[in-house]
Design a protein around this motif. Sequence first.
Motif, PDB file in Angstrom:
ATOM      1  N   TRP A 104       0.856  -1.179   0.000  1.00 33.42           N
ATOM      2  CA  TRP A 104       0.000   0.000   0.000  1.00 33.42           C
ATOM      3  C   TRP A 104       0.895   1.233   0.000  1.00 33.42           C
ATOM      4  O   TRP A 104       1.986   1.218   0.569  1.00 33.42           O
ATOM      5  N   TYR A 105       0.444   2.310  -0.627  1.00 36.81           N
ATOM      6  CA  TYR A 105       1.212   3.553  -0.651  1.00 36.81           C
ATOM      7  C   TYR A 105       0.271   4.693  -1.010  1.00 36.81           C
ATOM      8  O   TYR A 105      -0.912   4.475  -1.266  1.00 36.81           O
ATOM      9  N   ARG A 106       0.811   5.914  -1.031  1.00 40.19           N
ATOM     10  CA  ARG A 106       0.019   7.072  -1.438  1.00 40.19           C
ATOM     11  C   ARG A 106       0.425   7.493  -2.844  1.00 40.19           C
ATOM     12  O   ARG A 106       1.606   7.524  -3.177  1.00 40.19           O
ATOM     13  N   ARG A 107      -0.576   7.821  -3.664  1.00 41.18           N
ATOM     14  CA  ARG A 107      -0.344   8.377  -5.002  1.00 41.18           C
ATOM     15  C   ARG A 107      -1.275   9.578  -5.132  1.00 41.18           C
ATOM     16  O   ARG A 107      -2.486   9.438  -4.943  1.00 41.18           O
ATOM     17  N   ASP A 108      -0.707  10.722  -5.434  1.00 41.00           N
ATOM     18  CA  ASP A 108      -1.484  11.960  -5.566  1.00 41.00           C
ATOM     19  C   ASP A 108      -2.363  12.227  -4.337  1.00 41.00           C
ATOM     20  O   ASP A 108      -3.513  12.614  -4.458  1.00 41.00           O
ATOM     21  N   GLY A 109      -1.806  11.939  -3.160  1.00 43.78           N
ATOM     22  CA  GLY A 109      -2.521  12.210  -1.911  1.00 43.78           C
ATOM     23  C   GLY A 109      -3.558  11.176  -1.520  1.00 43.78           C
ATOM     24  O   GLY A 109      -4.208  11.305  -0.487  1.00 43.78           O
ATOM     25  N   ARG A 110      -3.725  10.130  -2.334  1.00 45.10           N
ATOM     26  CA  ARG A 110      -4.720   9.086  -2.032  1.00 45.10           C
ATOM     27  C   ARG A 110      -4.004   7.780  -1.753  1.00 45.10           C
ATOM     28  O   ARG A 110      -2.986   7.472  -2.372  1.00 45.10           O
ATOM     29  N   VAL A 111      -4.572   7.005  -0.852  1.00 45.62           N
ATOM     30  CA  VAL A 111      -3.988   5.702  -0.515  1.00 45.62           C
ATOM     31  C   VAL A 111      -4.366   4.687  -1.579  1.00 45.62           C
ATOM     32  O   VAL A 111      -5.533   4.541  -1.928  1.00 45.62           O
ATOM     33  N   VAL A 112      -3.344   4.001  -2.121  1.00 45.83           N
ATOM     34  CA  VAL A 112      -3.547   2.959  -3.116  1.00 45.83           C
ATOM     35  C   VAL A 112      -3.598   1.617  -2.378  1.00 45.83           C
ATOM     36  O   VAL A 112      -2.686   1.271  -1.640  1.00 45.83           O
TER      37      VAL A 112
END
Length: 170
Positions: A157-165
């Motif tokens: 899991w990580y953040r992309r463009d401020g959203r959690v993926v």
Amino acid sequence: MKKILFISPPDWDHLRYPNKTAMAGMVVFPPIGVQYISSYLKAHCDVEVGLYDFNFDREGEYGGIDPILRSFQPDVVGIPAFTYTFYNTWRVAQHIRRTLPSAAIVVGGRHIDLYPHETLTHDCFDYAIAGEGEEPMRALIAALEAGDTTPDIPGVWYRRDGRVVDGGRA
């Protein structure tokens, strides 16, 4: 070659055990999960791995780890989180972020299995691994070596463009 430092956060709390005498009789268990992942990475990747266990640090808040951070200079820091130690994991991650701002901080463990999204609301964590960590950590190291900071890897899991993926479970 990536340098990876696994840090086992303290099971104890400096507020409850403020000095060496109070902590002297504590039973300490080795961080077996990070030891498994460490050996897996050594066998399957071109990495240098270090391990620091706060439960053996009797110098206080961060006294023992700072010299290691300065000398080892890890590219990736892995920290396990259990719900009962999450506050300590979070505090250690914040310290690492201030000390080594360019290091990728990866959190895993049972707390992440339950709360991966909530954990990544704390910006001191870059990645969270839900489920078994050996293969997702190996794949994450390979992706980071290739320059991919937003890899789609099961369990990561990580953040992309401020959203959690949502990486699901490994």
